[in-house]
Motif scaffolding. Structure first.
Motif, mmCIF file in Angstrom:
data_model
loop_
_atom_site.group_PDB
_atom_site.id
_atom_site.type_symbol
_atom_site.label_atom_id
_atom_site.label_comp_id
_atom_site.label_asym_id
_atom_site.label_seq_id
_atom_site.Cartn_x
_atom_site.Cartn_y
_atom_site.Cartn_z
ATOM 1 N N UNK A 249 -0.930 2.432 -0.717
ATOM 2 C CA UNK A 249 -0.430 3.189 -1.871
ATOM 3 C C UNK A 249 0.949 2.668 -2.253
ATOM 4 N N UNK A 250 1.100 2.337 -3.532
ATOM 5 C CA UNK A 250 2.380 1.827 -4.025
ATOM 6 C C UNK A 250 3.220 2.915 -4.686
ATOM 7 N N UNK A 251 2.573 4.022 -5.074
ATOM 8 C CA UNK A 251 3.279 5.141 -5.702
ATOM 9 C C UNK A 251 2.440 6.391 -5.508
ATOM 10 N N UNK A 252 3.103 7.504 -5.209
ATOM 11 C CA UNK A 252 2.410 8.785 -5.108
ATOM 12 C C UNK A 252 3.292 9.846 -5.740
ATOM 13 N N UNK A 253 2.699 10.671 -6.611
ATOM 14 C CA UNK A 253 3.468 11.747 -7.223
ATOM 15 C C UNK A 253 3.000 13.087 -6.653
ATOM 16 N N UNK A 254 3.461 14.170 -7.255
ATOM 17 C CA UNK A 254 3.145 15.496 -6.713
ATOM 18 C C UNK A 254 1.652 15.802 -6.775
ATOM 19 N N UNK A 255 0.936 15.271 -7.774
ATOM 20 C CA UNK A 255 -0.508 15.505 -7.807
ATOM 21 C C UNK A 255 -1.206 14.739 -6.683
ATOM 22 N N UNK A 256 -0.690 13.571 -6.359
ATOM 23 C CA UNK A 256 -1.230 12.810 -5.231
ATOM 24 C C UNK A 256 -1.015 13.531 -3.920
ATOM 25 N N UNK A 257 0.163 14.106 -3.765
ATOM 26 C CA UNK A 257 0.440 14.887 -2.551
ATOM 27 C C UNK A 257 -0.414 16.153 -2.533
ATOM 28 N N UNK A 258 -0.608 16.733 -3.703
ATOM 29 C CA UNK A 258 -1.410 17.968 -3.796
ATOM 30 C C UNK A 258 -2.839 17.779 -3.345
ATOM 31 N N UNK B 109 -9.491 4.913 2.698
ATOM 32 C CA UNK B 109 -8.365 4.048 2.353
ATOM 33 C C UNK B 109 -8.072 4.193 0.864
ATOM 34 N N UNK B 110 -6.821 4.481 0.551
ATOM 35 C CA UNK B 110 -6.391 4.634 -0.836
ATOM 36 C C UNK B 110 -5.461 3.465 -1.159
ATOM 37 N N UNK B 111 -5.693 2.818 -2.297
ATOM 38 C CA UNK B 111 -4.887 1.668 -2.710
ATOM 39 C C UNK B 111 -4.367 1.895 -4.121
ATOM 40 N N UNK B 112 -3.192 1.395 -4.396
ATOM 41 C CA UNK B 112 -2.624 1.511 -5.739
ATOM 42 C C UNK B 112 -1.804 2.774 -5.876
ATOM 43 N N UNK B 113 -1.918 3.387 -7.033
ATOM 44 C CA UNK B 113 -1.135 4.586 -7.318
ATOM 45 C C UNK B 113 -1.987 5.839 -7.143
ATOM 46 N N UNK B 114 -1.396 6.858 -6.561
ATOM 47 C CA UNK B 114 -2.038 8.163 -6.417
ATOM 48 C C UNK B 114 -1.254 9.121 -7.299
ATOM 49 N N UNK B 115 -1.705 9.236 -8.540
ATOM 50 C CA UNK B 115 -0.980 10.042 -9.517
ATOM 51 C C UNK B 115 -1.967 10.720 -10.457
ATOM 52 N N UNK B 116 -1.460 11.322 -11.535
ATOM 53 C CA UNK B 116 -2.286 12.122 -12.444
ATOM 54 C C UNK B 116 -3.576 11.405 -12.872
ATOM 55 N N UNK B 117 -3.532 10.144 -13.303
ATOM 56 C CA UNK B 117 -4.775 9.504 -13.748
ATOM 57 C C UNK B 117 -5.783 9.207 -12.621
ATOM 58 N N UNK B 118 -5.314 9.043 -11.398
ATOM 59 C CA UNK B 118 -6.208 8.608 -10.322
ATOM 60 C C UNK B 118 -6.615 9.706 -9.346
ATOM 61 N N UNK B 119 -5.878 10.809 -9.324
ATOM 62 C CA UNK B 119 -6.166 11.877 -8.362
ATOM 63 C C UNK B 119 -7.576 12.453 -8.508
ATOM 64 N N UNK B 120 -8.122 12.625 -9.724
ATOM 65 C CA UNK B 120 -9.492 13.154 -9.797
ATOM 66 C C UNK B 120 -10.505 12.298 -9.038
ATOM 67 N N UNK B 121 -10.354 10.991 -9.074
ATOM 68 C CA UNK B 121 -11.250 10.092 -8.344
ATOM 69 C C UNK B 121 -11.088 10.283 -6.830
ATOM 70 N N UNK B 122 -9.847 10.386 -6.393
ATOM 71 C CA UNK B 122 -9.590 10.602 -4.961
ATOM 72 C C UNK B 122 -10.178 11.940 -4.523
ATOM 73 N N UNK B 123 -9.898 12.991 -5.301
ATOM 74 C CA UNK B 123 -10.387 14.335 -4.970
ATOM 75 C C UNK B 123 -11.912 14.348 -4.890
ATOM 76 N N UNK B 124 -12.580 13.738 -5.859
ATOM 77 C CA UNK B 124 -14.039 13.719 -5.867
ATOM 78 C C UNK B 124 -14.589 13.023 -4.620
ATOM 79 N N UNK B 125 -13.983 11.920 -4.258
ATOM 80 C CA UNK B 125 -14.429 11.173 -3.082
ATOM 81 C C UNK B 125 -14.271 12.012 -1.806
ATOM 82 N N UNK B 126 -13.123 12.640 -1.651
ATOM 83 C CA UNK B 126 -12.859 13.444 -0.455
ATOM 84 C C UNK B 126 -13.764 14.680 -0.417
#
Length: 70
Positions: free
Chosen positions: A55-64, A20-37
């Motif tokens: 998720x309230x916002x997702x940018x191209x790094x979040x999609x990546x 489960x991802x909450x909040x924003x999935x963008x440049x500052x947070x993607x490394x944490x998501x990637x590490x977890x996955x």
């Protein structure tokens, strides 16, 4: 500052793991998501479901980061 939180212990949705991802999935947070996955994949988890309902916002790094789940 944007935050992205994953469940501390992934839920088991037989036979998948739900991340489960909450909040924003963008440049500052993607490394944490990637590490977890990646940690889950390295543990042998092959069926992951990424729950983006919180998720309230997702940018191209979040999609990546989702593309590594292929």
């Amino acid at each position: 500052m944007p935050t992205c939180e994953q469940e501390t212990g992934p839920r088991l949705l037989r036979p998948s793991i739900v991340v489960q991802v909450h909040g924003e999935a963008d440049v500052p947070t993607v490394p944490q998501i990637r590490e977890h996955v990646v940690d889950l994949i390295e543990q042998g988890r092959r069926r992951l479901v990424v729950d983006l309902l919180g998720v309230t916002f997702i940018d191209s790094t979040g999609l990546g980061v989702l593309s590594i789940l292929e």
